[in-house]
Design an enzyme around this catalytic site. Sequence first.
Site, PDB file in Angstrom:
ATOM      1  N   LYS A   1       0.841  -1.200   0.000  1.00 47.78           N
ATOM      2  CA  LYS A   1       0.000   0.000   0.000  1.00 47.78           C
ATOM      3  C   LYS A   1       0.875   1.247   0.000  1.00 47.78           C
ATOM      4  O   LYS A   1       1.919   1.292   0.650  1.00 47.78           O
ATOM      5  CB  LYS A   1      -0.921  -0.020   1.219  1.00 47.78           C
TER       6      LYS A   1
ATOM      7  N   SER B   1      -9.699   1.958   2.893  1.00 57.46           N
ATOM      8  CA  SER B   1      -8.859   2.726   2.005  1.00 57.46           C
ATOM      9  C   SER B   1      -7.843   1.888   1.231  1.00 57.46           C
ATOM     10  O   SER B   1      -7.210   2.373   0.304  1.00 57.46           O
ATOM     11  CB  SER B   1      -8.102   3.787   2.822  1.00 57.46           C
TER      12      SER B   1
ATOM     13  N   SER C   1     -10.024  -0.524   6.964  1.00 58.96           N
ATOM     14  CA  SER C   1      -9.441  -0.318   5.640  1.00 58.96           C
ATOM     15  C   SER C   1      -8.762  -1.527   5.022  1.00 58.96           C
ATOM     16  O   SER C   1      -8.371  -1.489   3.857  1.00 58.96           O
ATOM     17  CB  SER C   1      -8.442   0.847   5.681  1.00 58.96           C
TER      18      SER C   1
END
Length: 488
Positions: free
Chosen positions: A77, A152, A176
């Site tokens: 990420k 997210s 997330s």
Amino acid sequence: MSFNHKTIEELHDLLVAKEISATELTQKTLEDIKSREEAVGSFITVSEEAALKQAAAIDAKGIDSDNLMSGIPLAVKDNISTKGILTTAASKMLYNYEPIFDATSVANAYAKDMIVIGKTNMDEFAMGGSTETSYFKKTKNAWDHTKVPGGSSGGSATAVASGQVRLSLGSDTGGSIRQPAAFNGVVGLKPTYGTVSRYGLIAFGSSLDQIGPFAPTVKENAQLLNVVASSDVKDATSAPVRIADYTSKIGRDIKGMKIALPKEYLGEGIDPEIKETVLAAAKQFEALGATVEEVSLPHSKYGVAVYYIIASSEASSNLQRFDGIRYGFRADDAKNLDEIYVNTRSQGFGDEVKRRIMLGTFSLSSGYYDAYFKKAGQVRTLIIEDFDKVFADYDLILGPTTPTVAFGLDTLNHDPVAMYLADLLTIPVNLAGLPGISIPAGFVDGLPVGLQLIGPKYTEETIYQAAAAFEAVTDYHKQQPIIFGGDK
């Protein structure tokens, strides 16, 4: 030939037997990324040159037969620092930022000869539940490209679900990892707070953030957690408690296990078909020998309100460091220092980030601190106490990961409150610092449904045990979207 359908153990056997090399596996992974990227948009940066260079070095010294992850590609990420590879947090503010150090989680992966293949798309500074607030692009759901992937960590989830990579890392502040895992039909774990070092993670909510793994199966998820979990003197919140092997209970039966099903997790706002899916899963656990009983978590209904006060307040503090002076974006229309700060932050941050900074600043301001931030902390304690009471009698908590399946692109991104409520089932886990996993449990309207299992602190191995037992008698994890090669 693609290798994305092979498990990590199968890939390891091929690498050890020299039927493929780390370079060949990396090249095939890069091909899988490129062939699917236009459809889903999982990546902000694909580090092709660095990945191939690392793979060549691994081939030169040889695959370690005792190291399961040697030569295995990993997507990371884009809020997790990677030395020499752009780390933007999906923000204009950091559009050109290359860290000079690796996050501890990444360093741990490198120590096991894993290959960082690229950085995945996300909501800006991890603030969002749809990966639509990214400065760079909107990621699309692997199963239906008109739907959101969740957020997210949307890019990390779709990278695995679409067959671009086998493993990825995300971060989870209020759901997330688990929410996008649910929306894309993969396995995502939010570890106990402190299990994976936050050093090198671009901070959002420091008392809530936790890095965790995505994988197609429960065992592979646990195998990646084995790599990244570690104590770390660079992170003051790093936990000293360690499990030697998170896969140790996988394969054991769950006879006698006591599982709680909170009535609040199947109440107002939960899609009726998701409720049916969860109740069917509860029956499956009972068939496996576990006891499933209804309980109450009475303060969980306040979780969203508490979370957005605490997380936004922490974000307001954490994001003060982005000022256009030392690194990242700087507005070029400033005439003095004050204008540099104001213009850079006004132009560099997106709307959702600015909204949360304002909310957090208000909650911390004189005259409002006691009414908002202090009170939120007190209610957070009540939520923690609710969990403690349940775990005094039960091993795990069971429920849906999300109240609905993936919603359409551009449907909730202009309605912040509706977007916030999408995290109502995952947020309490972060507030309490507990481990939670989302595993595939069915489909509604052709879209994956996630089942959430929550445990007391440091019980990831028990969570994996129960999740693997469910996975062993179902085939939801084996079903793949068309982009991966499935028939859905």
